[in-house]
Design an enzyme around this catalytic site. Structure first.
Site, PDB file in Angstrom:
ATOM      1  N   HIS A   1       0.837  -1.208   0.000  1.00 46.04           N
ATOM      2  CA  HIS A   1       0.000   0.000   0.000  1.00 46.04           C
ATOM      3  C   HIS A   1       0.873   1.261   0.000  1.00 46.04           C
ATOM      4  CE1 HIS A   1      -3.535   2.514   1.241  1.00 46.04           C
ATOM      5  NE2 HIS A   1      -2.577   3.246   1.764  1.00 46.04           N
ATOM      6  N   GLU A   2       1.773   1.355   0.965  1.00 45.36           N
ATOM      7  CA  GLU A   2       2.626   2.551   1.047  1.00 45.36           C
ATOM      8  C   GLU A   2       3.525   2.639  -0.185  1.00 45.36           C
ATOM      9  OE1 GLU A   2       1.708   4.618   3.198  1.00 45.36           O
ATOM     10  OE2 GLU A   2       0.565   3.286   4.514  1.00 45.36           O
TER      11      GLU A   2
ATOM     12  N   HIS B   1       1.825   4.610  -2.787  1.00 47.66           N
ATOM     13  CA  HIS B   1       1.978   6.059  -2.555  1.00 47.66           C
ATOM     14  C   HIS B   1       3.359   6.512  -3.029  1.00 47.66           C
ATOM     15  CE1 HIS B   1      -1.649   6.913  -0.277  1.00 47.66           C
ATOM     16  NE2 HIS B   1      -1.393   6.015   0.642  1.00 47.66           N
TER      17      HIS B   1
ATOM     18  N   GLU C   1      -4.704   7.879  -2.596  1.00 54.66           N
ATOM     19  CA  GLU C   1      -5.184   6.578  -2.121  1.00 54.66           C
ATOM     20  C   GLU C   1      -5.592   5.680  -3.285  1.00 54.66           C
ATOM     21  OE1 GLU C   1      -4.593   5.488   0.736  1.00 54.66           O
ATOM     22  OE2 GLU C   1      -4.208   7.334   1.836  1.00 54.66           O
TER      23      GLU C   1
HETATM   24 ZN    ZN Z   1      -2.718   5.306   2.061  1.00 55.49          ZN
END
Ligand code: ZN
Length: 498
Positions: A263-264, A267, A293
């Site tokens: 997830h990160e 980003h 997101e």
């Molecule tokens: Zn996030």
């Protein structure tokens, strides 16, 4: 002031503000990761002082005049300079709402509250965090009332994270998501699967650390530009594309950290994909939190929890955890990473029940910001909603109302970005599938064509394009929640043979 003088002022102010933000960003990341616990006692004051310097730069009469001059000369400056002035003008207006002493005090409050929250979570001690939360809510309500007295306060806060988001559009969005998914969630709950044995095995933190490096390489994160730290609540930060920090949190359960990293990492790929010429300007980051997101949840779920990704994922899991993963097949891994069951922790929730976690926070924030729910009443309200929406009993505040960091940094209004981002991502994926061989590349363990597609349509622009324009171009049309819910219905109907 001539246009040339105005551009010179813009360049100078932007450079100063960037440098101050760079310093504050690193101080904050340091505080959240490796700094000794007690360091928070003076860090907040130091950071608040730097925020005051940024305030003075941006609120100087000369800056105001320079921005006005550039904005009056559209067509006489290049597109990037004009957009920089537009974005800096928005920052100027945001900051201008509060007098300097109040702005500085708020920054100190946010920094202190982060440290108090971390200890409160660790000690399951909501009472110690409550007075700070009370101050944060009051400060956010005051900011909203001053910024746009004609609007509901919560709408003003939502708009800070996702331009144009408001309750009038989010209420029906969440209602549609809930209505579409409730029957699938109920069906899945009626056909529970057992947790596979390998998920209950012990994965040592050391082995997980090595595994994270492989996972980052698989995602295409250049270790010279992106490092991984450890923190209470995973996040991504970093002042520019050559210095991106992602974080994770290791527990004995391997999937928690695995999906935090992916997830990160999403980003981070966004930040690292912003064009070089926008770096260190006010256009050098992601367009909005909802769009940010969309990138992280794209990698975490649409790719990271796909059948195709199980091919390269299982390979590196077997290298890192040969004993724990012995005998596990790709199909078994696919089922395991998509086990759906109502749970307590948002960041560990499966794709299907995830949006219910966001919806709960959305409802609670609406009530808190409207003044209908007090800080003292919040934990009980939280627990009631987990019972009502997810059917789970919250055993303590650590796994309840204290679990997320967002309220400690005044991020009321942030949570809907996760649900919106998830929905944006599916529409982007559908367009991508028409243009490149998404699943063939994922199976081969090569995510670079996907990142290149996102780079072309989203990343490289930073804040150069207006968010709505950027989004509809990348999604090929407006947001349609039914695309998101159809994707989930189809995936989980198959997985659970419904
Ligand atoms: Zn996030």
């Amino acid at each position: 002031m001539t246009l040339n003088q105005a551009i010179e002022t813009l360049n100078r102010v932007e450079k100063a503000v960037y440098a101050l933000n760079h310093a504050m960003d690193i101080m904050n990341t340091d505080g959240e990761t490796v700094a000794p616990k007690d360091s928070w006692r003076v860090r907040g004051e130091a950071m608040a002082y730097l925020s005051g310097l940024a305030y003075q730069e941006l609120q100087a009469p000369e800056t105001e005049e320079a921005l006005k001059t550039i904005l009056q000369h559209r067509g006489e400056t290049d597109e990037t300079t004009f957009r920089r002035a537009e974005v800096l003008q928005e920052d100027y207006e945001d900051m201008h709402v509060l007098p300097m002493d109040e702005y500085v005090a708020y920054n100190q409050l946010v920094s202190d509250a982060g440290a108090v929250w971390r200890e409160a979570k660790e000690n399951n001690d909501y009472a110690s965090f409550a007075p700070l939360l009370e101050k944060l809510i009051a400060a956010r309500r005051r900011y909203a009332a001053l910024k746009a007295p004609e609007k509901p306060a919560y709408d003003v806060l939502l708009d800070q994270y996702e331009k144009g988001a408001c309750m009038e559009t989010l209420d029906p969005f969440f209602a549609a998501v809930r209505q579409d998914l409730a029957p699938v969630i109920a069906d899945v709950a009626a056909h529970p699967k057992e947790t596979p044995a390998f998920l209950t095995r012990e994965f040592s933190v050391d082995a997980q650390r090595h595994f994270s490096e492989k996972l980052m390489a698989l995602e295409g994160l250049n270790p010279r530009r992106c490092t991984l730290g450890e923190t209470e609540h995973p996040f991504t930060s970093g002042p520019n594309k050559w210095d991106v920090r992602i974080t994770t949190n290791y527990r004995s359960d391997v999937l928690g950290s695995l999906y935090s990293v992916v997830h990160e990492g999403g980003h981070a790929l966004y930040e690292m994909g912003v064009a070089d010429e926008l770096q260190c300007t006010c256009l050098g980051g992601g367009a909005t939190m909802g769009i940010h997101e969309s990138q992280s949840r794209f990698y975490e779920n649409l790719i990271g929890r796909s059948r195709a990704f199980c091919v390269p994922l299982l390979k590196i899991m077997k290298e890192s955890f040969p004993e724990q993963m012995a005998g596990v097949t790709e199909d078994a891994l696919y089922e395991a990473i998509n086990l759906s069951q109502p749970s307590l922790i948002r960041t560990e929730a499966d794709e299907l029940t995830y949006s219910l976690h966001v919806m709960i926070r959305y409802e609670l924030e609406k009530a808190m910001i409207a003044g209908d729910l007090t800080v003292a009443e919040l934990p009980a309200a939280w627990n009631d909603m987990y019972q009502k929406y997810l059917g789970v009993t919250v055993p303590d505040d650590r796994r309840g109302v204290l679990q997320d960091s967002h309220w400690s940094f005044g991020g009321m209004g942030y949570f809907p970005s996760y649900a919106l981002g998830s929905a944006y991502g599916v529409q982007m994926l559908h367009r991508m599938e028409k243009e490149i061989d998404v699943w063939g590349s994922v199976e081969k363990g090569d995510l670079s064509p996907l990142t290149a597609w996102l780079g072309e349509h989203i990343h490289r622009f930073g804040k150069l394009k207006k968010p709505q324009e950027l989004l509809s171009a990348a999604m090929g049309g407006p947001l349609d929640p039914s695309v998101y819910t159809s994707y989930l219905k189809e995936k989980f109907t198959k997985l659970y043979h419904l």
